[in-house]
Design an enzyme around this catalytic site. Sequence first.
Site, PDB file in Angstrom:
ATOM      1  N   LEU A   1     -29.923  -5.319  -9.321  1.00 28.30           N
ATOM      2  CA  LEU A   1     -28.529  -5.339  -8.857  1.00 28.30           C
ATOM      3  C   LEU A   1     -28.140  -3.969  -8.326  1.00 28.30           C
ATOM      4  CD1 LEU A   1     -26.929  -6.962 -12.047  1.00 28.30           C
ATOM      5  CD2 LEU A   1     -27.901  -8.133 -10.067  1.00 28.30           C
ATOM      6  N   ARG A   2     -27.333  -3.966  -7.288  1.00 28.16           N
ATOM      7  CA  ARG A   2     -26.759  -2.708  -6.796  1.00 28.16           C
ATOM      8  C   ARG A   2     -25.300  -2.653  -7.209  1.00 28.16           C
ATOM      9  NH1 ARG A   2     -27.697  -4.001  -0.762  1.00 28.16           N
ATOM     10  NH2 ARG A   2     -27.318  -6.000  -1.753  1.00 28.16           N
TER      11      ARG A   2
ATOM     12  N   ALA B   1     -29.410   7.468   7.283  1.00 27.07           N
ATOM     13  CA  ALA B   1     -29.509   8.905   6.999  1.00 27.07           C
ATOM     14  C   ALA B   1     -28.179   9.411   6.460  1.00 27.07           C
ATOM     15  CB  ALA B   1     -29.873   9.650   8.270  1.00 27.07           C
ATOM     16  N   GLY B   2     -28.216  10.463   5.672  1.00 33.13           N
ATOM     17  CA  GLY B   2     -26.980  10.998   5.100  1.00 33.13           C
ATOM     18  C   GLY B   2     -27.244  12.199   4.217  1.00 33.13           C
TER      19      GLY B   2
ATOM     20  N   CYS C   1     -29.484   5.386 -10.937  1.00 34.63           N
ATOM     21  CA  CYS C   1     -30.814   4.759 -10.956  1.00 34.63           C
ATOM     22  C   CYS C   1     -31.875   5.514 -10.166  1.00 34.63           C
ATOM     23  CB  CYS C   1     -30.703   3.334 -10.439  1.00 34.63           C
ATOM     24  SG  CYS C   1     -29.511   2.377 -11.374  1.00 34.63           S
TER      25      CYS C   1
ATOM     26  N   LYS D   1     -32.986   9.029 -11.577  1.00 35.04           N
ATOM     27  CA  LYS D   1     -33.653   8.948 -12.891  1.00 35.04           C
ATOM     28  C   LYS D   1     -34.979   8.190 -12.779  1.00 35.04           C
ATOM     29  CE  LYS D   1     -31.787   5.022 -15.343  1.00 35.04           C
ATOM     30  NZ  LYS D   1     -32.928   4.147 -15.499  1.00 35.04           N
TER      31      LYS D   1
ATOM     32  N   GLY E   1     -28.162   9.129  -4.571  1.00 32.59           N
ATOM     33  CA  GLY E   1     -27.714   9.553  -5.903  1.00 32.59           C
ATOM     34  C   GLY E   1     -27.545   8.327  -6.769  1.00 32.59           C
TER      35      GLY E   1
HETATM   36  C1  UGA Z   1     -30.273   0.799  -6.957  1.00 34.19           C
HETATM   37  C2  UGA Z   1     -31.162  -0.319  -6.342  1.00 34.19           C
HETATM   38  O1  UGA Z   1     -30.808  -0.516  -4.976  1.00 34.19           O
HETATM   39  C3  UGA Z   1     -30.987  -1.638  -7.112  1.00 34.19           C
HETATM   40  O2  UGA Z   1     -31.867  -2.614  -6.596  1.00 34.19           O
HETATM   41  C4  UGA Z   1     -31.306  -1.394  -8.597  1.00 34.19           C
HETATM   42  O3  UGA Z   1     -31.109  -2.541  -9.368  1.00 34.19           O
HETATM   43  C5  UGA Z   1     -30.420  -0.274  -9.138  1.00 34.19           C
HETATM   44  O4  UGA Z   1     -30.603   0.916  -8.338  1.00 34.19           O
HETATM   45  C6  UGA Z   1     -30.824  -0.007 -10.562  1.00 34.19           C
HETATM   46  O5  UGA Z   1     -31.963   0.414 -10.787  1.00 34.19           O
HETATM   47  O6  UGA Z   1     -30.035  -0.296 -11.471  1.00 34.19           O
HETATM   48  P1  UGA Z   1     -27.666   1.434  -6.838  1.00 34.19           P
HETATM   49  O7  UGA Z   1     -28.055   2.664  -7.589  1.00 34.19           O
HETATM   50  O8  UGA Z   1     -26.498   0.654  -7.289  1.00 34.19           O
HETATM   51  O9  UGA Z   1     -28.912   0.401  -6.793  1.00 34.19           O
HETATM   52  O10 UGA Z   1     -27.361   1.874  -5.339  1.00 34.19           O
HETATM   53  P2  UGA Z   1     -28.058   1.738  -3.903  1.00 34.19           P
HETATM   54  O11 UGA Z   1     -27.251   0.861  -3.052  1.00 34.19           O
HETATM   55  O12 UGA Z   1     -29.489   1.468  -4.009  1.00 34.19           O
HETATM   56  O13 UGA Z   1     -27.865   3.244  -3.362  1.00 34.19           O
HETATM   57  C7  UGA Z   1     -28.484   4.361  -4.002  1.00 34.19           C
HETATM   58  C8  UGA Z   1     -28.185   5.632  -3.255  1.00 34.19           C
HETATM   59  O14 UGA Z   1     -28.846   5.669  -1.994  1.00 34.19           O
HETATM   60  C9  UGA Z   1     -26.698   5.845  -2.938  1.00 34.19           C
HETATM   61  O15 UGA Z   1     -26.386   7.207  -3.153  1.00 34.19           O
HETATM   62  C10 UGA Z   1     -26.578   5.494  -1.475  1.00 34.19           C
HETATM   63  O16 UGA Z   1     -25.502   6.142  -0.830  1.00 34.19           O
HETATM   64  C11 UGA Z   1     -27.921   5.982  -0.957  1.00 34.19           C
HETATM   65  N1  UGA Z   1     -28.384   5.298   0.266  1.00 34.19           N
HETATM   66  C12 UGA Z   1     -28.634   3.968   0.254  1.00 34.19           C
HETATM   67  C13 UGA Z   1     -28.601   6.039   1.429  1.00 34.19           C
HETATM   68  O17 UGA Z   1     -28.385   7.273   1.468  1.00 34.19           O
HETATM   69  N2  UGA Z   1     -29.079   5.394   2.542  1.00 34.19           N
HETATM   70  C14 UGA Z   1     -29.342   4.064   2.548  1.00 34.19           C
HETATM   71  O18 UGA Z   1     -29.802   3.561   3.600  1.00 34.19           O
HETATM   72  C15 UGA Z   1     -29.110   3.327   1.381  1.00 34.19           C
END
Ligand code: UGA
Length: 429
Positions: free
Chosen positions: A151-152, A250-251, A258, A261, A255
């Site tokens: 889940l996100r 890109a950004g 998940c 860690k 963070g």
């Molecule tokens: C992430 C995983 O996507 C989930 O599948 C997983 O279940 C979860 O960790 C977990 O282990 O509990 P989450 O931490 O909620 O989910 O957030 P993401 O949407 O994955 O984003 C993570 C980070 O990457 C954020 O800081 C986001 O801004 C960044 N991001 C994401 C980018 O910089 N570029 C992208 O293209 C996508």
Amino acid sequence: MRLSLVGTGYVGLVTGACLANLGHTVFCIDIDQEKIANLKRGKVPFYEPGLENLVQHNQQAKRLFFSTSLQEIISKVEIIIIAVGTPSLADGRADLRFVWQVVEEISKNIKSYKIIVTKSTVPVGTNAEIIKRIKKKYKGEFDIVSCPEFLREGSAIADFTHPDRIIIGVSSTKAKKIIAELFANLSGEKLFTTLASAELIKYAANAFLATKISFINEIAHLCERAGADVEEVAYGLGLDHRVGKSFLKAGIGWGGSCFPKDVRALKQIAGSHGYNFQLLQAVIKVNQHQREHFVNKVKNYFKNLRNRRLAIFGLAFKANTDDIRESAAIEIIQKLLKLKAKLDVFDYQAQKNAQKILQDAVTYYDDVYECAKDNEAILLLTEWSQFRDLDWRKIKTLLKRPVIFDGRNLLNPKHLREIGFKYFAIGRP
Ligand code: UGA
């Protein structure tokens, strides 16, 4: 089916409410009495779109219950799902303290056949160790299943309801049948694996996604030097279905609770098996550099940041959450404060959490336009889609200088430049 969810954080509560919504009877357990008291009144302790409604709806339907005592609930359920946190220790290892506490509680109170499902992200070998620990105290029949979650935050309910896949690490055919039934109404391939494979799939998935982001951030650096646009490059790259379009934004870097860690933990797990996972070291380094690079961009523009007044749009680690754990925005703010900048900050949900960390080092605004007022630049640090729809003409009149540093490539450069902004993004000319 009747089941218990132990841990009412993002994973536990979303999973509990969603399983109740599928028609199961769910008891959510947490040792935090205040949290449980609030949940009993239908109050969710964090922001997740749709979750409070789902909790209240299933409470009213008498399918979702809350308690502080696993001991009281254990005889009423056939499945216990462990969904407690596994934060990082100083050396990157996962801290399994909360998992062991739950396992201890189960071992002391189990009296008949149960299936114990691990949803918490745990290193390879943890489920095997859980079996050993329970067997020491309980001689009856039980099964262990590793069922990592994907889940996100911000889209957790939709992710639960429409999963790409459900990974089920299990060796017993009895448990396999029961768990398949538990998720019967969900689409997505159900993949049955060994316990160790399921444990590793979770880390590999998060580390791979983080690698994808670090990769595109490296490409963004090259774009800045070579005059290409990373948005076009990422789109063109993602059209190849072998690569895929997602997680190529890109950004200022990844963070949250998940990715950081889990990437650190996977590197550490590899090390503990005698393997130096070199790629992950680079993935982490690129991510750290991304934040420094952004601060340097702002610094280079102004030469000196002492007493510069800057407006920060976004504090959460990503959009649609109030979570600031390992948020790139917070780290950038801390770096800017060290350089003596004066910061006005705004976020749609994360202000209260940010306040716990930043305290009165910055000024908080409830209104995004007020936040912009009299500042010399806007630094956009979280990809809230609402920022896109702001009245940027109005913002220009409020600012002392019309400058934007878009750390998420969220805004439309053409439109902003037409209005008269100086617009800086990541990997865009
Ligand atoms: C992430 C995983 O996507 C989930 O599948 C997983 O279940 C979860 O960790 C977990 O282990 O509990 P989450 O931490 O909620 O989910 O957030 P993401 O949407 O994955 O984003 C993570 C980070 O990457 C954020 O800081 C986001 O801004 C960044 N991001 C994401 C980018 O910089 N570029 C992208 O293209 C996508």
